[in-house]
Design an enzyme around this catalytic site. Structure first.
Site, mmCIF file in Angstrom:
data_model
loop_
_atom_site.group_PDB
_atom_site.id
_atom_site.type_symbol
_atom_site.label_atom_id
_atom_site.label_comp_id
_atom_site.label_asym_id
_atom_site.label_seq_id
_atom_site.Cartn_x
_atom_site.Cartn_y
_atom_site.Cartn_z
ATOM 1 N N ASP A 76 23.507 36.293 -49.049
ATOM 2 C CA ASP A 76 23.209 35.029 -49.721
ATOM 3 C C ASP A 76 23.923 33.912 -48.954
ATOM 4 O O ASP A 76 24.760 34.161 -48.083
ATOM 5 C CB ASP A 76 23.636 35.081 -51.188
ATOM 6 C CG ASP A 76 22.872 34.052 -52.032
ATOM 7 O OD1 ASP A 76 22.285 33.122 -51.442
ATOM 8 O OD2 ASP A 76 22.871 34.171 -53.271
HETATM 9 C C1 NOJ Z 1 21.719 30.735 -52.926
HETATM 10 C C2 NOJ Z 1 21.008 31.515 -53.984
HETATM 11 O O1 NOJ Z 1 21.918 32.316 -54.708
HETATM 12 C C3 NOJ Z 1 19.882 32.385 -53.461
HETATM 13 O O2 NOJ Z 1 19.208 32.941 -54.545
HETATM 14 C C4 NOJ Z 1 18.980 31.599 -52.570
HETATM 15 O O3 NOJ Z 1 17.905 32.389 -52.140
HETATM 16 C C5 NOJ Z 1 19.783 31.058 -51.412
HETATM 17 N N1 NOJ Z 1 20.828 30.185 -51.933
HETATM 18 C C6 NOJ Z 1 18.947 30.272 -50.417
HETATM 19 O O4 NOJ Z 1 18.559 29.075 -50.958
#
Ligand code: NOJ
Length: 721
Positions: free
Chosen positions: A251
């Site tokens: 993430d």
């Molecule tokens: C953080 C989020 O937790 C995740 O779900 C997302 O896909 C990513 N950012 C990218 O935006």
């Protein structure tokens, strides 16, 4: 699995080229993106047009030594151009085919612009509505999450990832991100192997079985180990036990976050830990900042395994053979078909929380729309890109639908302000109206990532508005738009009819009017319990029983209790599991929801009352049936749900567990038989008390509770011998 092309590339790649494939960088400026790709970056987070995406691919294909195309990733969460209802709302539809169709429509829009990889669906089982991300998942139930999640994966990926309208799905966030302490985003998760197996891992297992191309590691720790460094789960469970051969993606900056987590000394340590644990792609660019000596912490076999997974996804997407999209065919705006689907979806996601007959509206001549959402376009929900098609207002949709009615609009209160001065004018405007529609809720920005709330009531003075309207004696209905279960105790008893419409997307306003006037039937069911109070959360229906279950709520008292006399009578009355200041149970339970049509249901039946365990193990199932008749003069949907109660087991079982559901439309007077198969998978659970976890069915008595809501379901017995 690999191909000759991928093997040949791996054999020819330098370590620098390999590391380039293992990163995705966020929204770089166009010139930066081209430079990064020229340097060998394998994936870009890139919300751009087809022409710009093709230009970037051209750099990858024509200006790098090996000509490897890039993966273009983006959060396509509930639509790309045409925005559908938020995923929590989609779950409320209890209609997996609808969820599949919405995802397929979003994928077609996204792929036409060159996007090949989405970070969706979110499969975090969410039982705490303070956590703002409940909006992005499918609610509190394991089975519903698994079914809707796999439907979404199938919608995105289609039959073949190389197909024109297919994109790679990412099941996220692995794992247990939905159980943060205090409901605060990113917070610590500490949980037993029992709950991990029986609750949080299950939907991911289903997504892997459905062929999800990637899995995203979660931000949280699980029992002390940050998921980005959790070898036991990323490699042990996901890659070894489940044979997952896709990509484990981190993430956003999750690898760098290992430093503040306190488990890595520096970036080199963090990268070494994460890739060693089983991460294949880092999101953010941390490995760019390391030299070869630091990268050497990841051994060649692991490095090559990660690169193989990335190249294999590019292979499966057909990118080596067709890296470019047809710019002339880019879908840049909703089509009539995608709008119709989004409108139908928003209506099918709506849940009728209560209704005394005020709904559907009876051809009103004069209507007052009030509340902050009456004339608002904030219906898109927490997670859309800036190019998602805007929504209209309920006011405009109502005027279109009732051209001969006098439709008045006055918001009365703002959504967040603590100012109630507009309420008297609303009451004056209500005078002489046939009905008042109070449109209230949470702005989209109050749910989603980093949007936890400690207070779950309607923000601002919206509850005051509802109570004031209730006081003027004119029939009224409340329309709720929100991204999480709310606490509605301070006004719900005053409201004759309440429609939970969630954040419904581009076509939300028209869909809400469709339901209000009865053009569409509200037959959604709650995917999460609505608590009576924030003090009651986490609250979910599939809880285990205590040794002292309560049968009534508590009463506040100043009596001094002699704890020396816990005899049976006292235990029954006093020493039970409850709050002293709340009624038992949630305000509205999981699975709750009404409709306009009425139904008569037979007692449920099972095809056999007794089945042998060996036969279940061999794949045999029993069928539970219930006859449903539409007793009304309108067509309507019933949603039959089957809950298992394992009466006695070797561990304390959940009091109920959803194992099957079906939503069908019945014409007036029509009778239909709903039938659901119950087998080993539905009756079993994970035992985690031995060295290796095992999925078992234990012989004994089961009750299958069958009905249109959890609280009205009727039991039928099944014995396993
Ligand atoms: C953080 C989020 O937790 C995740 O779900 C997302 O896909 C990513 N950012 C990218 O935006």
């Amino acid at each position: 699995m690999t191909t000759d092309r991928v093997q040949d590339l791996i054999a020819r790649m330098t370590p620098e080229e390999k590391w380039g494939q293992l990163q995705i960088i966020f929204r770089p400026h166009r010139a930066d993106a081209e430079d990064l790709v020229r340097r060998g970056l394998g994936s870009v987070f890139w919300p751009r047009s087809a022409a710009q995406t093709n230009a970037l691919q051209r750099v990858a294909v024509e200006q790098t030594r090996l000509g490897i195309p890039v993966l273009v990733g983006l959060d396509v969460i509930h639509g790309q151009r045409t925005i559908g209802p938020v995923p929590l709302a989609q779950a409320a539809s209890f209609d997996p085919e609808l969820v599949r169709a919405l995802a397929a429509s979003a994928a077609a829009e996204a792929r036409s612009g060159g996007v090949t990889w989405t970070f969706s669906p979110m499969l975090d089982v969410s039982r705490d509505p303070r956590w703002g991300r409940v909006v992005e998942g499918f609610g509190e139930d394991v089975h519903l999450t698994a079914v809707m999640g796999t439907a979404m994966v199938r919608g995105y990926q289609g039959e073949d990832l190389a197909g024109a309208g297919a994109i790679a799905a990412t099941a996220k966030h692995f794992v247990a991100y939905g159980q943060p302490e205090g409901g605060r985003d990113y917070n610590t998760v500490d949980l037993s192997p029992h709950r991990l197996r029986n609750v949080h891992l299950e939907p991911f297992w289903a997504a892997v079985a459905a062929g999800a191309a990637s899995i995203m590691a979660a931000f949280n720790t699980v029992s002390g180990v940050p998921m980005h460094a959790h070898r036991g789960l990323l490699t042990g469970v996901l890659k070894e036990e489940w044979d997952f051969d896709g990509i484990v993606v981190g993430d956003a900056d999750g690898v760098r976050n290992l430093l503040p987590h306190g488990v890595a000394e520096d970036l080199a340590d963090a990268v070494g830990l994460a890739f060693g644990a089983g991460l294949d792609v880092e999101m953010g660019g941390a490995p760019w900042d390391l030299d070869d000596a630091a990268r050497a912490r990841v051994d060649t076999a692991r490095l090559d395994d990660a690169v193989t997974r990335v190249l294999m996804l590019k292979e499966r997407l057909g990118l080596f053979d067709r890296p470019y999209v047809d710019e002339a065919a880019e879908i840049t705006a909703p089509t009539p078909a995608s709008r119709a689907l989004a409108r139908r979806a928003a209506a099918r996601s709506a849940v009728l929380l209560k209704n005394d007959g005020t709904l559907p509206l009876h051809a009103p001549r004069r209507v007052l729309l009030t509340g902050p959402f009456a004339d608002s376009t904030d219906h898109l929900g927490a997670w859309t890109q800036s190019f998602g098609a805007a929504a209209g207002t309920i006011a405009d949709a109502m005027r279109d639908r009732l051209p001969h009615a006098d439709v008045r609009v006055m918001s009365g209160v703002d959504v967040l302000d603590d100012d109630a001065e507009g309420i008297p004018a609303v009451l004056a405007a209500a005078r002489g109206c046939d009905v008042v529609v109070v449109c209230v809720g949470e702005p989209s920005s109050l749910s989603g990532e980093a949007a936890s709330r400690s207070d779950l009531r309607l923000p601002g003075r919206q509850a005051d508005l509802i109570r004031a309207v209730a006081g003027c004696g004119i029939p009224f209905v409340v329309v709720l738009e929100n991204g999480r279960p709310l606490v509605v105790a301070d006004w719900i008893d005053d409201a004759p009819a309440v429609l939970e419409a969630w954040h419904g997307g581009t076509e939300a306003a028209r869909a809400i009017v469709d339901v209000l006037v009865g053009d569409a039937e509200p037959a959604g069911r709650l995917p999460m319990s609505f608590p009576r109070s924030a003090g009651q959360v986490p609250i979910h229906y599939a809880h285990e029983n205590t040794g002292r279950p309560a049968t009534t709520g508590g009463t506040l008292t100043t009596d001094v209790v002699d704890i020396g006399v816990q005899g049976p009578a006292n235990v029954a009355e006093k020493f039970t599991s409850k709050y002293l200041d709340l009624e038992l149970g949630p305000q509205f339970a999981f699975g709750h929801g009404g409709g306009y049509a009425t139904f008569a249901r037979s007692a449920p039946a099972v095809s056999e009352g007794c089945v042998r365990l060996e036969e279940l193990e061999a794949g045999r199932s029993v069928t539970v049936t219930i006859d449903v008749t539409n007793t009304s003069e309108r067509s309507g949907d019933d949603v039959i749900q089957v809950y298992v109660e394992d009466v006695v087991a070797s561990i304390a079982p959940p009091v109920r567990r959803l194992v099957a559901f079906d939503r069908r439309t019945l014409a007036p007077g029509e009778t239909t038989t709903f039938g659901m198969d119950i087998g080993f998978e539905q009756l079993g659970f994970w035992r985690t008390d031995a060295a290796a976890a095992a999925f078992v069915v234990e012989p004994g008595l089961f009750r299958l509770h069958v009905g249109s809501t959890l609280t009205t379901a009727v039991p039928v017995e099944l014995r396993v011998e």
